[in-house]
Design a protein around this motif. Structure first.
Motif, PDB file in Angstrom:
ATOM      1  N   ILE A  67       0.849  -1.189   0.000  1.00  0.00           N
ATOM      2  CA  ILE A  67       0.000   0.000   0.000  1.00  0.00           C
ATOM      3  C   ILE A  67       0.884   1.239   0.000  1.00  0.00           C
ATOM      4  CG2 ILE A  67      -1.752   1.298   1.275  1.00  0.00           C
ATOM      5  CD1 ILE A  67      -2.611  -1.418   2.519  1.00  0.00           C
ATOM      6  N   SER A  68       0.650   2.130  -0.941  1.00  0.00           N
ATOM      7  CA  SER A  68       1.399   3.386  -1.002  1.00  0.00           C
ATOM      8  C   SER A  68       0.888   4.341   0.067  1.00  0.00           C
ATOM      9  CB  SER A  68       1.214   4.038  -2.374  1.00  0.00           C
ATOM     10  OG  SER A  68       1.665   5.370  -2.349  1.00  0.00           O
ATOM     11  N   ALA A  69       1.814   5.068   0.712  1.00  0.00           N
ATOM     12  CA  ALA A  69       1.433   6.011   1.766  1.00  0.00           C
ATOM     13  C   ALA A  69       0.997   7.354   1.205  1.00  0.00           C
ATOM     14  CB  ALA A  69       2.597   6.206   2.730  1.00  0.00           C
ATOM     15  N   ASN A  70       1.184   7.592  -0.067  1.00  0.00           N
ATOM     16  CA  ASN A  70       0.828   8.871  -0.667  1.00  0.00           C
ATOM     17  C   ASN A  70      -0.667   8.897  -0.988  1.00  0.00           C
ATOM     18  OD1 ASN A  70       0.674  11.271  -1.977  1.00  0.00           O
ATOM     19  ND2 ASN A  70       2.219  10.805  -3.506  1.00  0.00           N
ATOM     20  N   ALA A  71      -1.353   9.907  -0.501  1.00  0.00           N
ATOM     21  CA  ALA A  71      -2.797  10.026  -0.741  1.00  0.00           C
ATOM     22  C   ALA A  71      -3.147  11.362  -1.364  1.00  0.00           C
ATOM     23  CB  ALA A  71      -3.545   9.861   0.576  1.00  0.00           C
ATOM     24  N   GLN A  72      -2.157  12.083  -1.842  1.00  0.00           N
ATOM     25  CA  GLN A  72      -2.363  13.445  -2.311  1.00  0.00           C
ATOM     26  C   GLN A  72      -3.340  13.551  -3.484  1.00  0.00           C
ATOM     27  OE1 GLN A  72       1.294  15.442  -2.666  1.00  0.00           O
ATOM     28  NE2 GLN A  72       0.375  17.434  -2.989  1.00  0.00           N
ATOM     29  N   ASP A  73      -3.337  12.585  -4.382  1.00  0.00           N
ATOM     30  CA  ASP A  73      -4.174  12.679  -5.583  1.00  0.00           C
ATOM     31  C   ASP A  73      -5.499  11.933  -5.469  1.00  0.00           C
ATOM     32  OD1 ASP A  73      -2.186  14.198  -6.810  1.00  0.00           O
ATOM     33  OD2 ASP A  73      -1.153  12.400  -7.537  1.00  0.00           O
ATOM     34  N   LEU A  74      -5.831  11.475  -4.265  1.00  0.00           N
ATOM     35  CA  LEU A  74      -7.054  10.702  -4.099  1.00  0.00           C
ATOM     36  C   LEU A  74      -8.242  11.592  -3.753  1.00  0.00           C
ATOM     37  CD1 LEU A  74      -5.725   7.693  -1.977  1.00  0.00           C
ATOM     38  CD2 LEU A  74      -5.948   7.857  -4.462  1.00  0.00           C
ATOM     39  N   ASN A  75      -9.423  11.245  -4.298  1.00  0.00           N
ATOM     40  CA  ASN A  75     -10.635  11.940  -3.859  1.00  0.00           C
ATOM     41  C   ASN A  75     -11.123  11.275  -2.580  1.00  0.00           C
ATOM     42  OD1 ASN A  75     -12.390   9.720  -4.430  1.00  0.00           O
ATOM     43  ND2 ASN A  75     -12.546  10.365  -6.579  1.00  0.00           N
ATOM     44  N   PHE A  76     -12.180  11.800  -1.997  1.00  0.00           N
ATOM     45  CA  PHE A  76     -12.642  11.310  -0.706  1.00  0.00           C
ATOM     46  C   PHE A  76     -12.997   9.823  -0.749  1.00  0.00           C
ATOM     47  CE2 PHE A  76     -16.123  10.497   2.330  1.00  0.00           C
ATOM     48  CZ  PHE A  76     -15.408  10.686   3.507  1.00  0.00           C
ATOM     49  N   GLN A  77     -13.767   9.395  -1.743  1.00  0.00           N
ATOM     50  CA  GLN A  77     -14.181   7.986  -1.815  1.00  0.00           C
ATOM     51  C   GLN A  77     -12.982   7.061  -1.995  1.00  0.00           C
ATOM     52  OE1 GLN A  77     -16.727   6.473  -0.917  1.00  0.00           O
ATOM     53  NE2 GLN A  77     -18.048   8.238  -0.667  1.00  0.00           N
ATOM     54  N   GLU A  78     -12.011   7.489  -2.783  1.00  0.00           N
ATOM     55  CA  GLU A  78     -10.801   6.678  -2.959  1.00  0.00           C
ATOM     56  C   GLU A  78     -10.024   6.580  -1.646  1.00  0.00           C
ATOM     57  OE1 GLU A  78      -9.747   7.614  -7.638  1.00  0.00           O
ATOM     58  OE2 GLU A  78      -9.175   9.062  -6.091  1.00  0.00           O
ATOM     59  N   LEU A  79     -10.008   7.668  -0.893  1.00  0.00           N
ATOM     60  CA  LEU A  79      -9.314   7.666   0.395  1.00  0.00           C
ATOM     61  C   LEU A  79     -10.030   6.740   1.391  1.00  0.00           C
ATOM     62  CD1 LEU A  79      -6.825   8.928   1.689  1.00  0.00           C
ATOM     63  CD2 LEU A  79      -8.256  10.809   2.479  1.00  0.00           C
ATOM     64  N   VAL A  80     -11.365   6.746   1.365  1.00  0.00           N
ATOM     65  CA  VAL A  80     -12.131   5.839   2.231  1.00  0.00           C
ATOM     66  C   VAL A  80     -11.825   4.387   1.853  1.00  0.00           C
ATOM     67  CG1 VAL A  80     -14.467   5.023   2.787  1.00  0.00           C
ATOM     68  CG2 VAL A  80     -13.967   7.475   2.781  1.00  0.00           C
ATOM     69  N   GLN A  81     -11.799   4.095   0.563  1.00  0.00           N
ATOM     70  CA  GLN A  81     -11.488   2.726   0.120  1.00  0.00           C
ATOM     71  C   GLN A  81     -10.080   2.315   0.532  1.00  0.00           C
ATOM     72  OE1 GLN A  81     -13.461   0.429  -0.993  1.00  0.00           O
ATOM     73  NE2 GLN A  81     -15.181   1.838  -0.991  1.00  0.00           N
ATOM     74  N   LYS A  82      -9.144   3.239   0.402  1.00  0.00           N
ATOM     75  CA  LYS A  82      -7.766   2.939   0.798  1.00  0.00           C
ATOM     76  C   LYS A  82      -7.692   2.733   2.313  1.00  0.00           C
ATOM     77  CE  LYS A  82      -3.255   4.011  -0.851  1.00  0.00           C
ATOM     78  NZ  LYS A  82      -2.427   4.905  -1.631  1.00  0.00           N
TER      79      LYS A  82
END
Length: 192
Positions: A67-82
């Motif tokens: 799992i990559s620790a970078n979340a800068q380019d994720l939208n909210f739903q992608e961040l929830v899934q991650k």
């Protein structure tokens, strides 16, 4: 009885930093709460022996899980899934050997084979009281197995949807997924 280990007993392991050995350079990996207690300990104020499981240890776990620790380019739903993937991975897979060994060694040095109750407290590297007050300490943790379960719970708690929403809505909080350190201290029993 808990104690700080001697300088000879402390390794230069980046997964665990004893507060008695922490320096200002360690702030990004031990967080403000642990760093402030380290300062108090250096001033020889009564701070119980403690160590910090660094954000580097969490980063190693995430890397081990792929799992990559970078979340800068994720939208909210992608961040929830991650976040859900991180929570699932923390409980499905064992800790990487290097991380587990470091944490177990520090646990043993702190407790010295006595089963003393411990407290695990989240420690973030930035002042964000609105966010930090939602991260709860885990109290009265006894035994190595319960300790490792509690550590995973602390890390997983960071990825509840409510906390992800706070991270996402505040500039600077959603850049990385691995900025949480865990402060480990003996429980303090106060007299009546």
């Amino acid at each position: 009885m808990a104690r700080n280990p001697s300088g000879d007993e402390i390794s230069n392991d980046s997964n665990v930093i004893w507060l008695s050995e922490a320096t200002p350079l360690d702030l990004p990996v031990i967080g403000l709460k642990a760093f402030n207690l380290a300062l108090l300990q250096r001033l020889q104020l009564p701070v119980p022996p403690s160590f910090c499981i660094t954000s580097h240890a969490l980063r190693q776990c995430l890397e081990n899980f792929g799992i990559s620790a970078n979340a800068q380019d994720l939208n909210f739903q992608e961040l929830v899934q991650k976040g859900r993937l991180i929570q699932h991975s923390l409980f499905k897979y064992p800790l990487p050997v290097e991380v587990a060994t470091s944490i177990r060694n520090a646990y043993r040095k702190l407790t010295q084979t006595h089963e003393i109750p411990l407290v695990l407290r989240p420690s973030l590297p930035y002042p964000e009281p609105f966010f930090e007050h939602r991260l709860r300490p885990l109290l009265n943790i006894k035994g190595l197995i319960e300790f490792e379960k509690a550590l995973k719970l602390c890390w997983a708690y960071l990825w509840q949807e409510e906390l992800i929403a706070i991270r996402f809505s505040h500039e600077g909080l959603n850049r990385r997924l691995d900025d949480l350190a865990i402060l480990v201290q003996p429980s303090i029993v106060t007299g009546k």
